[in-house]
Design an enzyme around this catalytic site. Structure first.
Site, PDB file in Angstrom:
ATOM      1  N   SER A   6      -2.830  -7.657   3.269  1.00  0.00           N
ATOM      2  CA  SER A   6      -3.006  -7.523   4.724  1.00  0.00           C
ATOM      3  C   SER A   6      -3.456  -8.847   5.324  1.00  0.00           C
ATOM      4  O   SER A   6      -2.998  -9.238   6.407  1.00  0.00           O
ATOM      5  CB  SER A   6      -4.055  -6.452   5.032  1.00  0.00           C
ATOM      6  OG  SER A   6      -3.680  -5.222   4.486  1.00  0.00           O
TER       7      SER A   6
ATOM      8  N   LYS B 184     -17.020  -6.470   7.516  1.00  0.00           N
ATOM      9  CA  LYS B 184     -15.701  -7.120   7.471  1.00  0.00           C
ATOM     10  C   LYS B 184     -15.178  -7.318   8.882  1.00  0.00           C
ATOM     11  O   LYS B 184     -15.237  -6.414   9.702  1.00  0.00           O
ATOM     12  CB  LYS B 184     -14.721  -6.239   6.687  1.00  0.00           C
ATOM     13  CG  LYS B 184     -14.383  -6.814   5.327  1.00  0.00           C
ATOM     14  CD  LYS B 184     -13.215  -6.070   4.721  1.00  0.00           C
ATOM     15  CE  LYS B 184     -12.918  -6.566   3.307  1.00  0.00           C
ATOM     16  NZ  LYS B 184     -11.837  -5.839   2.660  1.00  0.00           N
TER      17      LYS B 184
ATOM     18  N   ARG C 141      -2.455  -6.127  -8.291  1.00  0.00           N
ATOM     19  CA  ARG C 141      -1.388  -7.094  -8.024  1.00  0.00           C
ATOM     20  C   ARG C 141      -1.411  -8.179  -9.094  1.00  0.00           C
ATOM     21  O   ARG C 141      -0.771  -8.081 -10.103  1.00  0.00           O
ATOM     22  CB  ARG C 141      -1.553  -7.707  -6.626  1.00  0.00           C
ATOM     23  CG  ARG C 141      -1.151  -6.768  -5.515  1.00  0.00           C
ATOM     24  CD  ARG C 141      -1.716  -7.180  -4.192  1.00  0.00           C
ATOM     25  NE  ARG C 141      -3.164  -7.064  -4.191  1.00  0.00           N
ATOM     26  CZ  ARG C 141      -3.930  -7.279  -3.134  1.00  0.00           C
ATOM     27  NH1 ARG C 141      -3.409  -7.658  -2.002  1.00  0.00           N
ATOM     28  NH2 ARG C 141      -5.226  -7.120  -3.221  1.00  0.00           N
TER      29      ARG C 141
ATOM     30  N   HIS D 244       0.842  -1.202   0.000  1.00  0.00           N
ATOM     31  CA  HIS D 244       0.000   0.000   0.000  1.00  0.00           C
ATOM     32  C   HIS D 244       0.880   1.256   0.000  1.00  0.00           C
ATOM     33  O   HIS D 244       0.620   2.209  -0.737  1.00  0.00           O
ATOM     34  CB  HIS D 244      -0.875   0.061   1.262  1.00  0.00           C
ATOM     35  CG  HIS D 244      -1.893  -1.020   1.392  1.00  0.00           C
ATOM     36  ND1 HIS D 244      -2.019  -1.793   2.513  1.00  0.00           N
ATOM     37  CD2 HIS D 244      -2.880  -1.438   0.553  1.00  0.00           C
ATOM     38  CE1 HIS D 244      -3.020  -2.643   2.368  1.00  0.00           C
ATOM     39  NE2 HIS D 244      -3.553  -2.464   1.181  1.00  0.00           N
TER      40      HIS D 244
HETATM   41  P1  ADP Z   1      -9.697  -3.820  -0.035  1.00  0.00           P
HETATM   42  O1  ADP Z   1     -10.190  -4.501   1.191  1.00  0.00           O
HETATM   43  O2  ADP Z   1     -10.606  -2.796  -0.601  1.00  0.00           O
HETATM   44  O3  ADP Z   1      -9.117  -4.765  -1.076  1.00  0.00           O
HETATM   45  P2  ADP Z   1      -7.026  -3.229   0.723  1.00  0.00           P
HETATM   46  O4  ADP Z   1      -6.624  -2.368   1.853  1.00  0.00           O
HETATM   47  O5  ADP Z   1      -6.691  -4.669   0.806  1.00  0.00           O
HETATM   48  O6  ADP Z   1      -8.536  -2.942   0.486  1.00  0.00           O
HETATM   49  O7  ADP Z   1      -6.407  -2.664  -0.591  1.00  0.00           O
HETATM   50  C1  ADP Z   1      -6.571  -1.339  -0.989  1.00  0.00           C
HETATM   51  C2  ADP Z   1      -5.937  -1.158  -2.341  1.00  0.00           C
HETATM   52  O8  ADP Z   1      -4.560  -1.443  -2.269  1.00  0.00           O
HETATM   53  C3  ADP Z   1      -6.480  -2.062  -3.421  1.00  0.00           C
HETATM   54  O9  ADP Z   1      -6.486  -1.341  -4.634  1.00  0.00           O
HETATM   55  C4  ADP Z   1      -5.503  -3.185  -3.480  1.00  0.00           C
HETATM   56  O10 ADP Z   1      -5.483  -3.810  -4.757  1.00  0.00           O
HETATM   57  C5  ADP Z   1      -4.235  -2.430  -3.221  1.00  0.00           C
HETATM   58  N1  ADP Z   1      -3.176  -3.269  -2.673  1.00  0.00           N
HETATM   59  C6  ADP Z   1      -3.268  -4.138  -1.650  1.00  0.00           C
HETATM   60  N2  ADP Z   1      -2.093  -4.754  -1.426  1.00  0.00           N
HETATM   61  C7  ADP Z   1      -1.245  -4.251  -2.352  1.00  0.00           C
HETATM   62  C8  ADP Z   1       0.121  -4.508  -2.680  1.00  0.00           C
HETATM   63  N3  ADP Z   1       0.833  -5.428  -2.025  1.00  0.00           N
HETATM   64  N4  ADP Z   1       0.675  -3.804  -3.691  1.00  0.00           N
HETATM   65  C9  ADP Z   1      -0.074  -2.902  -4.373  1.00  0.00           C
HETATM   66  N5  ADP Z   1      -1.354  -2.638  -4.136  1.00  0.00           N
HETATM   67  C10 ADP Z   1      -1.933  -3.294  -3.146  1.00  0.00           C
END
Ligand code: ADP
Length: 158
Positions: free
Chosen positions: A127, A40, A89, A16
């Site tokens: 996460s 969630k 990803r 992120h």
């Molecule tokens: P959600 O629950 O909406 O998927 P996340 O917090 O998991 O929210 O992800 C928010 C954004 O960050 C999404 O666009 C997701 O694809 C992106 N994201 C999550 N992990 C990564 C990563 N390792 N590298 C790049 N982008 C990521």
């Protein structure tokens, strides 16, 4: 120009952060928007997630951390911002992300979604995987900030 980077950030990972650093160079203002999704099962409260994000982004002076519940399209209107950033990803992200981008555009026709391809170093990182690893006692120092590691350890020892 302003951009919103929405997500659960439970907790924020280096994947992120990589996206946030990249967009903060291209836009005047970045809103990191924590989704307050009651359906969630989250590990951290909104306040805890905000604290970790603020700590991770303290070197970036155009980043503001906000939270929202309800529709992202409505929240974007509230912020007077018509651009969303999302990270891609693997191929598996694509289907869900395109569906969401199209729906957001349907709800707010001026709202565009900008996709950034994840840094290959973090393209396997999520996460939920980090939470799974630490719950089994694995090392997560490479994936999240020291503050997140500490706070996760406290959660899992409760
Ligand atoms: P959600 O629950 O909406 O998927 P996340 O917090 O998991 O929210 O992800 C928010 C954004 O960050 C999404 O666009 C997701 O694809 C992106 N994201 C999550 N992990 C990564 C990563 N390792 N590298 C790049 N982008 C990521």
């Amino acid at each position: 120009m302003k951009i919103i980077y929405p997500g659960s950030f439970d907790p924020i990972t280096y994947g992120h952060l990589d996206i946030i650093e990249r967009i903060s160079k291209k836009f005047n203002k970045v809103y990191v928007a924590i989704l307050n999704n009651k359906n969630k099962n989250s590990l951290f409260t909104i306040e805890e997630r905000k604290k970790i994000i603020l700590d991770s982004c303290k070197h970036l002076n155009n980043v503001e951390v906000v939270s929202f519940s309800g529709l992202l399209a409505d929240f974007a209107k509230e912020l007077d911002c018509n651009l969303i950033a999302r990270g891609l990803r693997e191929v598996s992200d694509y289907e869900k992300e395109v569906q969401m981008a199209l729906m957001n555009k349907e709800l707010y026709s001026d709202l565009e979604t900008l996709f950034l391809v994840s840094n290959y170093k973090y393209s396997f990182l999520s996460s939920s995987l980090v939470k799974e690893i630490i719950s089994f006692g694995g090392d997560i120092d490479k994936f999240v900030s020291p503050m997140a590691v500490q706070m996760m350890k406290e959660k899992y020892s409760e």
